[in-house]
Scaffold this active site. Structure first.
Site, mmCIF file in Angstrom:
data_model
loop_
_atom_site.group_PDB
_atom_site.id
_atom_site.type_symbol
_atom_site.label_atom_id
_atom_site.label_comp_id
_atom_site.label_asym_id
_atom_site.label_seq_id
_atom_site.Cartn_x
_atom_site.Cartn_y
_atom_site.Cartn_z
ATOM 1 N N GLN A 80 -5.060 -1.963 9.132
ATOM 2 C CA GLN A 80 -4.863 -3.266 8.499
ATOM 3 C C GLN A 80 -5.462 -4.375 9.375
ATOM 4 O O GLN A 80 -5.173 -4.460 10.564
ATOM 5 C CB GLN A 80 -3.353 -3.504 8.295
ATOM 6 C CG GLN A 80 -3.009 -4.761 7.533
ATOM 7 C CD GLN A 80 -3.525 -4.726 6.086
ATOM 8 O OE1 GLN A 80 -3.398 -3.738 5.390
ATOM 9 N NE2 GLN A 80 -4.120 -5.820 5.651
ATOM 10 N N ASP A 130 -11.402 2.045 3.130
ATOM 11 C CA ASP A 130 -11.675 0.614 2.926
ATOM 12 C C ASP A 130 -13.175 0.379 2.711
ATOM 13 O O ASP A 130 -13.582 -0.690 2.274
ATOM 14 C CB ASP A 130 -11.223 -0.184 4.164
ATOM 15 C CG ASP A 130 -9.834 -0.798 3.985
ATOM 16 O OD1 ASP A 130 -9.409 -0.979 2.830
ATOM 17 O OD2 ASP A 130 -9.186 -1.096 5.016
ATOM 18 N N LYS A 144 0.843 -1.206 0.000
ATOM 19 C CA LYS A 144 0.000 0.000 0.000
ATOM 20 C C LYS A 144 0.873 1.249 0.000
ATOM 21 O O LYS A 144 0.581 2.225 -0.696
ATOM 22 C CB LYS A 144 -0.953 -0.027 1.208
ATOM 23 C CG LYS A 144 -2.059 -1.051 1.014
ATOM 24 C CD LYS A 144 -2.893 -1.337 2.250
ATOM 25 C CE LYS A 144 -3.833 -2.509 1.949
ATOM 26 N NZ LYS A 144 -4.615 -2.967 3.080
#
Ligand code: NDP
Length: 283
Positions: A96, A119, A52
């Site tokens: 995460q 997300d 990322k």
């Protein structure tokens, strides 16, 4: 003869579009920042976070990494998220997953401001997705939609079957296909006569997490097959949920693993971060 859906190609196209737009914003004095939080030292999570960061560098975003020890408490993690929520220089925040077991991941996700939830996992953004009024939805199913769009695969009126009902893939995939007027069926571990259901699919999305799960007898002649799975086969090789070699002979389009849905997820994270930043600056 099947067509290969090339996720590397489409993800590069999306990242380049984001990169161009980011350069324009930079020239106008606006910088885009993505904050990534990782708790503990799970090796797979570390790889994802590094990828990322690399993608942020590529498109021209500033990336902030918060690597917290595994003992971090839920309160400490949520305080960090609140600090980032209140920092107007931060446009996107992601934590995460998985987080260590003593932390409630739902609470963490819902602590992220919905405008910065790149997300698309928070309950507000999931709700917005299901009422068809969304900006930020889960990156993997959004990536699948981009693949279908890029290859001009029609969804409206088609039988779309998804195997898997997770919050991060199966369910948002169903909402997105429904939004495009697909006739959607979601299968899971309690589904009876699975092969009978999947063999009616014009578009079949596999998100199970089991190597070789989708065999040729489960697939209709000429179907479009999207393999979201990321697994290792018996010899340790990366593979999807679909028995690619046999299934490819029956289908019109198919994604490979690797090189199909995988690269799309990060590309869509970049796109979501750009969308979040644009929305915030238009407020
Ligand atoms: P989950 O484990 O959360 O969900 C798996 C789903 O498969 C569940 O809904 C489960 O049903 C269903 N399932 C399991 N066994 C069967 C069965 N025998 N018949 C029918 N359905 C079954 O996984 P995720 O959704 O998180 O991920 C799925 C796959 O996608 C994994 O390989 C993962 O690594 C990959 N992935 C890839 C991404 C990418 O970037 N390409 C991103 C995210 C995930 P039930 O709900 O009843 O248990």
């Amino acid at each position: 003869m099947y067509n290969l859906i090339d996720g590397k190609l489409v993800s590069a196209y999306i990242k380049d579009t984001v990169k161009e737009k980011t350069a324009e914003l930079k020239a106008a004095g606006k910088e885009i920042t993505l904050a990534v939080i990782i708790v503990g030292d799970d090796p797979a999570s570390r790889v994802y976070v590094n990828n990322k960061k690399k993608a942020c560098e590529y498109v021209g975003f500033r990336s902030l990494e918060y690597a917290l020890p595994a003992e971090t408490t839920e309160d400490e993690l949520i305080s960090l998220i609140e600090k980032l929520n209140n920092d107007s220089s931060v446009n996107g925040i992601l934590c995460q997953l998985p987080v260590p077991a003593h932390i409630n991941d739902e609470k963490v996700i819902d602590a992220i401001s919905p405008e910065k939830d790149v997300d698309g996992f928070s309950k507000i953004n999931v709700g917005k997705l299901w009422v068809g009024d969304y900006d930020l939805a889960a990156c993997t199913p959004m990536g699948v939609m981009e693949l279908l769009r890029y290859y001009n695969i029609e969804i409206s009126g088609k039988n779309c079957v998804i195997i898997g009902r997770s919050n991060i893939v199966g369910k948002p995939m169903a909402a997105l296909l429904l939004e495009e007027n697909g006739t959607v069926t979601v299968c899971h571990s309690r589904t009876k006569n699975l092969a009978e259901v999947t063999s009616k699919a014009d578009i079949l999305v596999a998100a199970v997490g089991r190597a070789g799960f989708v065999t040729a007898d489960m697939v209709k002649e000429g179907a479009v097959v999207i393999d979201v799975g990321i697994n290792r086969n018996a010899s340790g090789k990366l593979c999807g949920d679909v028995d690619f070699e046999k299934v490819k002979e029956k289908v019109s389009y198919i994604t490979p693993v690797p090189g199909g849905c995988g690269p799309m997820t990060i590309a869509l994270l970049m796109k979501n971060t750009l969308i979040a930043a644009e929305k915030q600056s238009n407020k």
